[in-house]
Scaffold this active site. Structure first.
Site, short mmCIF file in Angstrom:
data_model
loop_
_atom_site.label_atom_id
_atom_site.label_comp_id
_atom_site.label_asym_id
_atom_site.label_seq_id
_atom_site.Cartn_x
_atom_site.Cartn_y
_atom_site.Cartn_z
N LYS A 9 0.83 -1.20 0.00
CA LYS A 9 0.00 0.00 0.00
C LYS A 9 0.87 1.25 0.00
CE LYS A 9 -3.33 2.44 2.92
NZ LYS A 9 -2.46 3.64 2.99
N LYS A 14 7.23 0.99 1.60
CA LYS A 14 7.67 0.05 0.58
C LYS A 14 8.95 0.49 -0.12
CE LYS A 14 4.95 0.37 -2.77
NZ LYS A 14 5.80 1.40 -3.41
N LYS A 40 4.98 8.79 -8.58
CA LYS A 40 5.68 9.82 -7.80
C LYS A 40 7.17 9.83 -8.12
CE LYS A 40 4.69 8.71 -3.58
NZ LYS A 40 4.11 7.38 -3.82
N ASP A 127 -1.85 -0.26 -4.12
CA ASP A 127 -3.23 0.12 -3.84
C ASP A 127 -4.18 -0.36 -4.94
OD1 ASP A 127 -3.21 2.49 -1.50
OD2 ASP A 127 -1.35 2.23 -2.59
#
Length: 253
Positions: A9, A14, A40, A127
């Protein structure tokens, strides 16, 4: 070559875990390539002194016919080869499609044959497990998947979704679930909750990573715990994780 995807998630730690795993594997003498698959594009900043890596999608936008490996592969700390897939222009396009495009370009440029990494780590947002975000699983890029989670409800929910996606692809001989990595949040009965999920999805907990202030100190120093504080207890946890990932992953050679 071991091909490993790290899912989890958003916000679960992560990328921090993956970068420290890359640093630990590199310190053990392995040639590592880390590919960030999050729009990102911040997966590898800890391996590059906090600097951004030019993304594959940006390179293609700026020079669609003339992109070379030198434009999109940056050697970071410890010799880790860093790649960021990048994302679309905000509000336009699909991030998942961007990952597919980036993977195709790396193959077209023979990145794996030229750099010959011992280990490729794909850092993938978990996600949403669809389209490009499922590429490491369904595209045959990764053989082993490790899921980073905590005992928080939404992290466990995402981990279960990722496991379900892997199960759906199992009959096609794609990637396999090789374990959960517990990135501790120090919530009540956290280990028990994650172990319970592991049992329900047919896997086990690979490593329990402590909630350590050394992680934030390393991020403030624009590096990894393994690189900046190699003798710390937290660095030893990441090295232990690296050893266990090696034990559980498949060498395609």
């Amino acid at each position: 070559m071991r091909k490993i995807a790290i899912y989890g998630k958003g916000g679960i730690g992560k990328s921090t875990t993956t970068s420290n795993l890359s640093a630990a594997l590199s310190s053990m003498g392995y040639r590592v390539m880390q590919i960030g698959c999050d729009p990102k594009s911040d997966s590898t900043t800890g391996l590059n002194g906090g600097r951004d890596v030019p993304t594959v999608l940006d390179a293609l936008r700026n020079n669609p016919e003339g992109v070379t490996l030198d434009d999109i592969v940056v050697q970071g700390a410890g010799g880790v080869l860093c790649v960021e897939a990048g994302g679309p222009t905000p509000g336009i396009g699909c991030a998942g499609r961007g990952i597919i495009t980036a993977f195709e370009k790396l193959e077209e440029l023979d990145a794996y044959e030229i750099y010959r990494p011992d280990i490729v780590l794909y850092d993938v947002l978990g996600d949403v497990v669809c389209g490009g975000f499922a590429m490491p699983i369904r595209g045959g890029y990764a053989r082993d998947v490790f899921i980073v989670t905590s005992g928080e409800k939404m992290a466990l929910f995402a981990a279960n979704n990722i496991a379900t996606a892997l199960s759906n692809f199992k009959s096609r001989g794609y990637a396999r679930l090789s374990g959960l990595i517990l990135n501790s949040r120090n919530i009540e009965k956290e280990v028990e909750m994650v172990e319970d999920l592991a049992g329900r999805i047919g896997t086990s907990v690979v490593e329990v990573l402590s909630r350590s202030p050394m992680v934030q100190r390393a991020e403030d120093g624009n590096g990894t715990v393994v690189g900046l504080f190699p003798d710390s207890p937290m660095a030893k946890e990441y090295v232990s994780l690296a050893e266990k990932v090696l034990e559980r992953s498949v060498d395609d050679a």
